[in-house]
Every structure is written in C-alpha cells, then in structure tokens.
Write a protein that holds these residues in place. Structure first.
Motif: not given
Length: 560
Positions: A35-63
C-alpha cells in the motif's frame, strides 16, 4: 579423507511453528508495504473520480508514509509491553477497517483521512513482524528468515504499481481505483484469524509508554515532512522554513527528555544508549537514506510513464515489474552474500542501485520508450534485494531480544520517514523542474502545431496567435499549483485536437528533463547509503547458518 560435518541439531527452545508463523506475519508485511506504492499508478483515476487536486493526491501517498513512520516506534514499544501477537492482530484489524474506508471514500478528504488511519495501523504491525523474527528464530536461522522478509518487502513495494495497474485497468464492478484498497479486506481477515491462532505470545520488556516522547517525535517529524510536502504548492512561504528550523530544537528536546528519564530509571520510548551500538546506528541511517532514494525514484517514474509518456496504468505497472524481478533475485541471494561479504553486501547493493539509477537517467535522456527502462530498473531492484534484508539483520545483530520491538520500530521508522522524504524531495525537484522548463518544452511542440494549423487552412496571423496561446497555456499550466487543471481560457475538449497533440509532445519533453533532474536527487540519496555502509561493522558471518559468538546482551552492556 576428511569426515563430513555433523548435522546441526535443532534448538529445543525454538518454536516448532515458527516457519508457519513467519508466513502469517509476512502476509501482513506484504499488505502494508504494497500500500506504500499501489496508489501511484491510480493517481489519474483518483483525480478523475473524486475531482481531487494534485496536492490532495500527493497527501494520499505521503500521508500514509508519514503516519506509518510516526507510529512505528510507539508500535514497537507497545509490542514489547503487551505482546507482539496482540499488537499484530490489533494492527491488522485497524488496517482492514481503514482499507474498507479508503475503498468507499467519496471525497478527497475522506480518502486522505482513511489513508492516515491505514498508516497508523501499519505502524503498529511492522515492528511486530521484525520482533517476531528476532525472538522466534534461533541465530542460525534468523538470516534466512530476514532474507525472506527482504524478498517480501522488495516485491511488495515494487509489485504495487503492477497490481494497481491491473486493478485499475480491469475496472472491477465499475469501481475504478477502489479495488486497490478493497482487496486488503478478505486477505486481512484471513491473516487475523491465522495470527490469533498460530503466533506465539512473545513480548519484550514491559514498562509504561512515554507519552511525552511520542508527542515530541510526532511533532519533530511533522515539522520536517509537512513543509516539504506543502511547500511547493504554497510557494515556500516563511512558515515552511520556520517549521524546518523548529524541528532541530524539538529533536534536541526529545533527546534531553529521554536521557533525563534514563538517568531517573523511568520508562523511555527508545533507549538512546542503544545507538552506541555501531550496527544499529548505521542500520537506521542506511534505512533512512536508501528508502529516500529508491522510493522517490519509483514514485517519479510512475508519473513519468503515465503523465509524461502517456502510458496506461497497466503498462506503467508492467514496466516497473522489472524492479520487482531484480528485488526477488537479489533478496534470494542476499543471505549467502551477507555471509561471504559482511557489510560488503550493503556496498554491493547500494552500488548496484546507484548504477541502475544512473542508467535510468541515461535512458530517459536518450529515448521516450518506457520499455527501455527495464534493464536499469532491474539493476536498481537487484541492488534493493541485496540491501534491505541484510541491513535489518546487521542492525539488529547486537541488540538484546528484550529490546526487539522498540529497536525494530526505530529501524522501520527510518525507512518510512525515508519513504515520505523521498516522495516530498523528489516531488519538489520534479515539479519545480517541470515549471522551469515549460517554455522550452512548449517550443519543441510549436513546429508541429504550426504545420498542422497551416494544413488546416488557418491564416498566418491566426497560426501565430494560436501558437502564442498554446505556449502561454502550457507554461501557465505546468507552473501552477495543480498542473492537471487547464488554466481559464485555454482550449480543451472537442475542437482542441491540435492543441492536445502539441501538449503531449511538450509534456514528453518536459517530463523527460524533469525526471532526469529529480533522478539525480534519488541517486544522491542512494550514493549516501553506500558511504554509510562503510560505518557498519566489517565482521562477516562465516556461513548462512553460523551462530554469533557474541551475546547480544553483553554487546549492549559493553556499548553502554
């Protein structure tokens, strides 16, 4: 003619179910590190589905990485006090629950909060895994057990992009990115049931948890990581620099607090005197720098392949599998290499990782082919396999068993903080370079754009205006806080095909240069690992089954 060596007799005190127990705890290791890396390739899908900014997705990974690191040392101390099996089961239950919450999240904020909870649970789990190996296996088997742990660690981190790509591409039940988290639920439930039945009820020394020290550690790490993650998006205001500066006195206060409690005979979060053990101090430093380098590299390459080269999540995951393959091979060979080379196995591993990272830089400079990265990624993975498991074994070899939980927490905290720092530092370098090179990248696409517009019958004035508009839009978008959102007034959607194709050309050039710049930061961190490996004890094990002739407890006594 010589006589054959007598067979090694079994240790009567060893748990007869230790290898089965190892399988159970390694399933937990696989989940939390995946789960430390599985999110990386899903970033575009998360952004499109949730309307997330890049900063939000970075927190999904770094948080996840941040809270993982923050809870490791407390998790290790709690394991020492309440038992490694109990904390492992509790952590797995928390991880399964948080994974389910990630899978049903409806907003970026909900997803970030669930990922933070995942990280806390992972921090409770991981120290118990290392402690169970340290306590449950006799010395002549421990290297083999840690070798298996290293293989699982390397494969899980590297397999994240591939599995994530497969799940996103399959779009199971039209859930888009959500199965990357929901898959943890059934696996985790089975692991909990097996752990409760099979794991031995071992523990280290007892004592109260030092709550003040926990707060000071959390504060110090937050003062370092939050500015690094938020600084670029915020434009590096004064508060980011003040936070980084404030981390120094907070760390000093933590050291003073712990030493005072040691002098008074009170329970501490971590016995700082153990850092006098050379192997432990070197192992923690190596874990920090090595994970900063290779985790940052994987994060960056996932973005380069998808956002820069336009590859699908599955294609990106398949390319990154070369790293996993190298990790498996290196991990399988690491125990014997450690026996022959001693600390030289760390020099070998970090040296291969540096060479592979330089290979990535050269490849990105010469070609836009993602598949061309496979040889260099395999080399990085091979170095990864020769580094992770031997480093843990070397770090713990002179540590008393009663301190296994807290010491394992320290070593793994160094790795997780390296994880968060790697993403933050590489993110700063990558996106800073994208913004600074945007105008030149746009220039690489204007000739094609101009020819296409002329062929379409546009006047020279209209062509010049369109090219100027494209350049302005691309530069503005590349330098914005969220480069995934088109600036107002810029052409998008139907009727903007020529601009879209030009943007793809510019993006490939821009990401190529930015990836090369950021990769040097990753290479530098791994090169520092090579230098730190020289500080590890030079003594080598005689063979994979050799038993140390030095009592861990006496080694600590000598050190303190």
């Amino acid at each position: 003619m010589g006589h054959p060596a007598p067979p090694r007799t079994a240790d009567p005190t060893a748990d007869p179910r230790r290898w089965v127990s190892l399988t159970v705890v390694l399933s937990g290791a696989f989940m939390i590190l995946l789960d430390a890396t599985i999110v990386n390739v899903a970033i575009p899908s998360v952004q499109l589905d949730l309307g997330a900014s890049y900063g939000s997705v970075e927190w999904v990974v770094s948080g996840y990485a941040l809270t993982f690191g923050l809870s490791l040392i407390p998790g290790g101390r709690l394991g020492d006090r309440f038992g490694y099996r109990r904390l492992f089961v509790l952590g797995m239950l928390g991880f399964v629950t948080a994974s389910a919450l990630c899978g049903i999240a409806q907003t970026p904020g909900q997803l970030i909060a669930a990922r933070v909870a995942q990280g806390v649970a992972a921090g409770l789990i991981n120290p118990q895994i290392v402690a169970i190996i340290q306590v449950g296996f006799p010395r002549h088997e421990r290297g083999r057990a840690f070798s298996l742990y290293g293989i699982v660690a390397g494969v899980s981190v590297a397999a994240g992009p591939l599995l994530g790509g497969l799940l996103v591409q399959a779009d199971v039940a039209s859930l888009l990115w959500r199965p990357i988290f929901l898959i943890n639920v059934p696996i985790g439930v089975v692991a909990v049931l097996l752990a409760a039945r099979l794991l031995p009820p071992t523990r280290g020394r007892g004592g109260a948890l030092d709550g003040v020290a926990v707060v000071l550690v959390a504060l110090a790490l937050s003062l370092i990581t939050v500015p690094l993650i938020e600084g670029r998006a915020a434009g590096w205001p004064a508060w980011t620099w003040l936070c980084l500066a404030a981390a120094v006195p907070v760390v000093a206060l933590f050291v003073r607090w712990e030493l005072r409690r040691i002098r008074n005979g009170q329970a501490v979060l971590f016995d700082l005197r153990l850092l006098r053990i050379r192997s432990l101090a070197a192992g923690a430093a190596i874990g920090l720098t090595y994970f900063t380098g290779f985790i940052g590299l994987l994060f960056m390459l996932s973005l380069h392949l998808q956002l820069g080269l336009g590859r699908s999540a599955l294609a990106a995951g398949l390319i990154l599998t070369a790293f996993a393959a190298g990790s498996v091979i290196g991990g399988a060979l690491s125990d014997r290499a450690h026996a022959r080379l001693g600390r030289g196995v760390l020099l070998l591993g970090s040296g291969l990782a540096v060479a592979g990272t330089v290979g990535v830089i050269i490849t990105v400079a010469l070609t836009r082919s993602g598949a061309a990265l496979i040889p260099a990624l395999f080399l990085v993975g091979l170095g990864n396999g020769f580094t992770i498991a031997p480093n843990v074994d070397i770090a713990l070899e002179s540590v008393p068993k009663r301190e296994s939980g807290s010491v394992a927490g320290l070593v793994n905290t160094a790795q997780r903080i390296g994880n968060a720092l790697g993403i933050a530092i590489v993110g700063v370098a990558l996106f800073g370079a994208l913004g600074s090179h945007a105008a030149a990248a746009a220039g690489t696409a204007t000739d094609d754009l101009r020819r296409e517009l002329v062929t379409a019958g546009e006047t020279s004035e209209a062509v010049d205006a369109a090219v100027a508009r494209f350049t302005h839009c691309y530069v503005t978008r590349a330098g914005s806080v969220d480069p995934t959102v088109a600036p107002p007034g810029c052409p998008t959607g139907e009727g903007a095909d020529a601009f879209t194709r030009a943007a793809a050309i510019a993006e490939a050039d821009n990401f190529s240069r930015a990836t090369r710049v950021a990769s040097w930061w990753a290479a530098g961190a791994v090169a520092l690992t090579f230098l730190l490996a020289l500080l590890a004890p030079a003594r080598r094990r005689r063979d994979p089954g050799a038993t140390s002739g030095v009592s861990p407890d006496s080694a600590v006594g000598a050190a303190t």
